[in-house]
Design a protein around this motif. Sequence first.
Motif, PDB file in Angstrom:
ATOM      1  N   ARG A  30       0.870  -1.187   0.000  1.00  0.00           N
ATOM      2  CA  ARG A  30       0.000   0.000   0.000  1.00  0.00           C
ATOM      3  C   ARG A  30       0.899   1.227   0.000  1.00  0.00           C
ATOM      4  O   ARG A  30       1.455   1.595   1.037  1.00  0.00           O
ATOM      5  N   PRO A  32       1.168   5.269  -1.008  1.00  0.00           N
ATOM      6  CA  PRO A  32       0.372   6.446  -1.390  1.00  0.00           C
ATOM      7  C   PRO A  32       0.955   7.132  -2.622  1.00  0.00           C
ATOM      8  O   PRO A  32       2.167   7.062  -2.873  1.00  0.00           O
ATOM      9  N   ARG A  34       2.664   9.779  -4.854  1.00  0.00           N
ATOM     10  CA  ARG A  34       3.644  10.832  -4.544  1.00  0.00           C
ATOM     11  C   ARG A  34       3.472  12.046  -5.455  1.00  0.00           C
ATOM     12  O   ARG A  34       3.956  13.124  -5.157  1.00  0.00           O
ATOM     13  N   ASN A  36       0.613  14.111  -8.374  1.00  0.00           N
ATOM     14  CA  ASN A  36      -0.793  14.243  -8.747  1.00  0.00           C
ATOM     15  C   ASN A  36      -0.894  14.988 -10.075  1.00  0.00           C
ATOM     16  O   ASN A  36       0.117  15.500 -10.588  1.00  0.00           O
ATOM     17  N   HIS A  58     -10.177   6.973  -2.700  1.00  0.00           N
ATOM     18  CA  HIS A  58      -9.528   8.252  -3.018  1.00  0.00           C
ATOM     19  C   HIS A  58      -9.284   8.319  -4.514  1.00  0.00           C
ATOM     20  O   HIS A  58      -8.911   7.320  -5.144  1.00  0.00           O
ATOM     21  N   ASN A  83      -1.209   2.544  -7.553  1.00  0.00           N
ATOM     22  CA  ASN A  83      -2.199   3.535  -7.139  1.00  0.00           C
ATOM     23  C   ASN A  83      -2.477   4.459  -8.311  1.00  0.00           C
ATOM     24  O   ASN A  83      -1.976   4.232  -9.422  1.00  0.00           O
ATOM     25  N   ASP A 105      -7.631   5.167  -6.386  1.00  0.00           N
ATOM     26  CA  ASP A 105      -6.918   4.078  -5.721  1.00  0.00           C
ATOM     27  C   ASP A 105      -7.944   3.003  -5.361  1.00  0.00           C
ATOM     28  O   ASP A 105      -8.917   3.283  -4.651  1.00  0.00           O
ATOM     29  N   GLY A 110      -3.045   2.578  -2.231  1.00  0.00           N
ATOM     30  CA  GLY A 110      -2.890   4.017  -2.157  1.00  0.00           C
ATOM     31  C   GLY A 110      -3.462   4.615  -0.881  1.00  0.00           C
ATOM     32  O   GLY A 110      -3.208   4.134   0.216  1.00  0.00           O
ATOM     33  N   LEU A 111      -4.276   5.656  -1.044  1.00  0.00           N
ATOM     34  CA  LEU A 111      -4.888   6.348   0.089  1.00  0.00           C
ATOM     35  C   LEU A 111      -6.286   5.846   0.409  1.00  0.00           C
ATOM     36  O   LEU A 111      -6.894   6.298   1.382  1.00  0.00           O
ATOM     37  N   SER A 112      -6.805   4.933  -0.400  1.00  0.00           N
ATOM     38  CA  SER A 112      -8.147   4.407  -0.145  1.00  0.00           C
ATOM     39  C   SER A 112      -8.162   3.524   1.091  1.00  0.00           C
ATOM     40  O   SER A 112      -7.112   3.075   1.584  1.00  0.00           O
TER      41      SER A 112
END
Length: 287
Positions: A30, A32, A34, A36, A58, A83, A105, A110-112
Motif C-alpha cells: 500500500r 500512497p 507521490r 498528482n 480516493h 495507485n 486508488d 494508495g490512500l483508499s
Amino acid sequence: MGWIAWLALGFAAYLGLGFLFTWVAWRNPRVPPRKNPGELGLNFQEVWFATVGGKRLHGWLTFPPGDQSGRSPVILVHGWGRNAERMLPYIRVLSQAGFPTLAFDARHHGLSDRDGFASMKKFAEDIRAAADFLESRGEKPPFAVLGLSIGGSAAIYAASRDSRLQPVVTVGAFAHPRDAMIALGFGRFIFAPIAPILFRFIEWRVGARLDQLAPEKNIAKVPAVLLVHGANDTVVPPSHAQRLLAGANGRAQLWMVPQRGHSDVHLEPEFFPKVLAFLSQKAAAAS
C-alpha cells in the motif's frame, strides 16, 4: 506415536504452511501517490467516494482546460500494488485529447481505505462505485474504462454486469485469475499437490468462484473491448489475450504489441493514437 499419526501430523503441517504462504503472498503493498495531476499542469479535484462495505476510495477527477466537449469522464484503473499515480501518463494524454478522467486508488491501495485484502472482485466493485460517483455528480453514462493488468480484468467483469461501463480498454489483462496466479508461480512446485485446496480457500475468502469471475467467461457480455498486450509479457502470458479474444465472440479486438512487456506498452508510439481512436469511435457511435 505410529507412522500414520506422524503422516497425518506432517500433512497438517504441510497444509498449514500452504495456507500461510497463500495468506502472505496475497498481501499487496500500500503505497500512497507521490505525484498528482497538478504536477502535470492539469486542473484537477481530489475526490473521495463510497464503495462496497462502507469503505471510501480516493481519486482524482481531471477535466481538460476549457472543456466544452460534453464527454463523460474515462474511468482509469491501476494494477496490483499500484495507485492512481500509475495512471498519470494516461491522464495527461487523455486530457490533451479532450477526455475528462477519473483515476482512483482501489480498495487496500494508495490512500483508499483498507479492507482486509484486495481482489479482482473488489476492483470490479470499486469500478462500479466510480460510475455511481460520476452519476451522482450529474455525469452521463456510458463511461469508458481503461484498466491495467488486474484493473483491466476487473473492468471486463464489471462491464459485463453494468451497462454504464463501455467501451473497455485493457492493457495486460488476464483471462482467468487462477491461471494468472499459476503463471506467477502460485500453486506450483512444492504446493502443487494441494493447489486445488488453496484455490478453494481463495474462493471462500473472495466470496465467489474463480470460474464465475474469469474475464474470458464474461467478456462476450461487453459490447466493445480493445485488448492491448505486450508480446513479451512475462507476468501475464500473451496467451491470456488470445483467450480473451476467443471468448469475446467478435466483440473485442486485439493489438499484440511486439517487443513490449507487461508495464511498458504505453511507451509504444502507436499506443495512445490507437486508444484515442478507439475511444473516439465508440463515443461517436454512442451519441
